[in-house]
Design a protein around this motif. Structure first.
Motif, short mmCIF file in Angstrom:
data_model
loop_
_atom_site.label_atom_id
_atom_site.label_comp_id
_atom_site.label_asym_id
_atom_site.label_seq_id
_atom_site.Cartn_x
_atom_site.Cartn_y
_atom_site.Cartn_z
N GLY A 207 -6.75 -4.30 5.37
CA GLY A 207 -5.67 -4.15 4.41
C GLY A 207 -5.94 -3.39 3.13
N TRP A 208 -7.09 -2.73 3.04
CA TRP A 208 -7.38 -1.91 1.87
C TRP A 208 -6.81 -0.51 2.05
N LEU A 209 -6.48 0.14 0.94
CA LEU A 209 -5.98 1.52 0.96
C LEU A 209 -7.10 2.46 0.55
N VAL B 77 -5.22 -4.67 -10.33
CA VAL B 77 -5.40 -4.12 -8.99
C VAL B 77 -6.73 -4.63 -8.43
N ASP B 78 -6.73 -4.99 -7.15
CA ASP B 78 -7.97 -5.36 -6.47
C ASP B 78 -8.72 -4.09 -6.08
N VAL C 22 -14.00 4.09 -3.76
CA VAL C 22 -13.31 2.85 -4.09
C VAL C 22 -12.08 2.68 -3.21
N LEU C 23 -11.91 1.47 -2.67
CA LEU C 23 -10.71 1.09 -1.96
C LEU C 23 -9.86 0.21 -2.89
N LEU C 24 -8.53 0.27 -2.73
CA LEU C 24 -7.63 -0.49 -3.60
C LEU C 24 -6.61 -1.25 -2.76
N ARG C 25 -6.05 -2.33 -3.34
CA ARG C 25 -4.91 -3.03 -2.75
C ARG C 25 -4.37 -4.02 -3.79
N ASN D 224 0.82 -1.21 0.00
CA ASN D 224 0.00 0.00 0.00
C ASN D 224 0.86 1.26 0.00
N THR D 225 2.02 1.20 0.62
CA THR D 225 2.93 2.35 0.61
C THR D 225 3.45 2.60 -0.80
#
Length: 315
Positions: free
Chosen positions: A24-26, A69-70, A126-129, A5-6
């Motif tokens: 764990g989502w960004l 990307v998820d 939207v969240l991404l990880r 995520n960083t």
């Protein structure tokens, strides 16, 4: 390569700050926490939209042949799209209406070096990880940091295409590093103004007023610009007066009066440049979704005409 995520933050543009969820989502935000708490108290409608993925993008250059990307959609306003752009050309559109609320976006990329931009939905959160890039990559290079404020038209409602909001169209030509604080239904409200520590935009763009053009008392708008100047000093500001709207033909003189009064307020400040919104989109229903919000064609013309006005003004 699967990015942490960083690492994902390094190629994630349009955010003022980031946070990791417990699972764990960004999540990316364009407002500081204090302003979001204000929206929570002031209006459910504003609060739902204040952390939407408005004008946020994943941008990088790479020689990779794959990118994925998820994603997780935690709120939907209107169902627009994820869009992939390669070397300035939109080449893949995934409409929110056709996607599950959680999944993986996977793309095959052509050979050779290329620039990649993934536009996130403008009217959803939207969240991404687990972004994965199948090769070497580097974050996109951007121009000046710009704070962009406005209502639903600035947020991106109307085209139902994330890459076709007027802000996205304009910024493809401008290449600015923008934070878009557009919110549906928004008005000039000094209580939402804040200068977060460490956030120093080089320019500010403001496009509001169509939700309050019937107001005869302009005191609130005068106070807004006075506080804006107090917070940001002589930072260059571009004000776009409201664009034409065809849903209230009887109120057109009132809208025109509002635009004149708004311009008078702005011209009290040497650092403010005013663009006439009536000159940016044709005054015909064919260019609008609902005679208020420009459709994809109207937004394309809006964005391109705005860039011409910015270049002419030397902003």
């Amino acid at each position: 390569m699967i990015l942490t995520n960083t690492q994902l933050q390094e190629i994630y543009f349009g955010a003022m700050r980031f946070a990791d969820t417990e699972d764990g989502w960004l999540q990316a935000f364009q407002y500081p926490e204090a302003r979001m708490e204000y929206f929570r108290r002031a209006s459910d409608f504003w609060f739902e939209r204040c952390d939407a993925s408005t004008a946020k993008t994943i941008e990088f250059t790479t020689d990779a042949r794959t990118f994925s990307v998820d994603y997780r959609i935690i709120w939907k306003g209107s169902e627009d799209s994820f869009e992939l752009m390669l070397d300035g050309q939109i080449c893949d559109i995934r409409y929110v209406r056709d996607l599950p609320d959680e999944g993986t976006l996977s793309f095959e990329l052509p050979e050779g070096d290329k620039s990649v931009v993934l536009y996130l939905p403008a009217d959803a959160t939207v969240l991404l990880r687990n972004a994965s890039i199948g090769g070497e990559y580097a974050p996109a290079k951007k121009g000046p940091r710009v704070l962009w404020m406005g209502d639903s038209i600035t947020q991106g409602f109307g085209p139902l295409r994330s890459a076709h909001t007027y802000v996205s169209v304009a910024n493809r030509l401008l290449g600015w590093d923008i934070v878009n604080q557009g919110i549906g239904g928004y008005v000039y409200d000094k209580n939402a103004l804040e200068r977060p520590e460490g956030f120093d935009p080089e320019k500010i763009v403001i496009s509001m007023g169509t939700n309050q053009f019937g107001d005869e008392d302009m005191t609130g708008i005068e106070e807004y610009y006075a506080l804006l100047h107090e917070l940001y000093g002589d930072t260059p500001v571009l004000t776009i007066t409201p664009i034409w709207r065809g849903d209230c033909p009887g109120g057109q003189p009132t809208l025109e009066r509002f635009c004149r009064e708004l311009k008078k307020i702005c011209l009290r400040y040497d650092n403010i440049t005013v663009v006439d919104g009536f000159s940016l989109v044709p005054h015909l229903s064919e260019y609008f979704l609902d005679n208020l919000h420009p459709n994809a064609l109207g937004m394309e013309i809006y964005g391109r005409n705005l860039v011409l006005a910015i270049e002419k003004a030397g902003f």
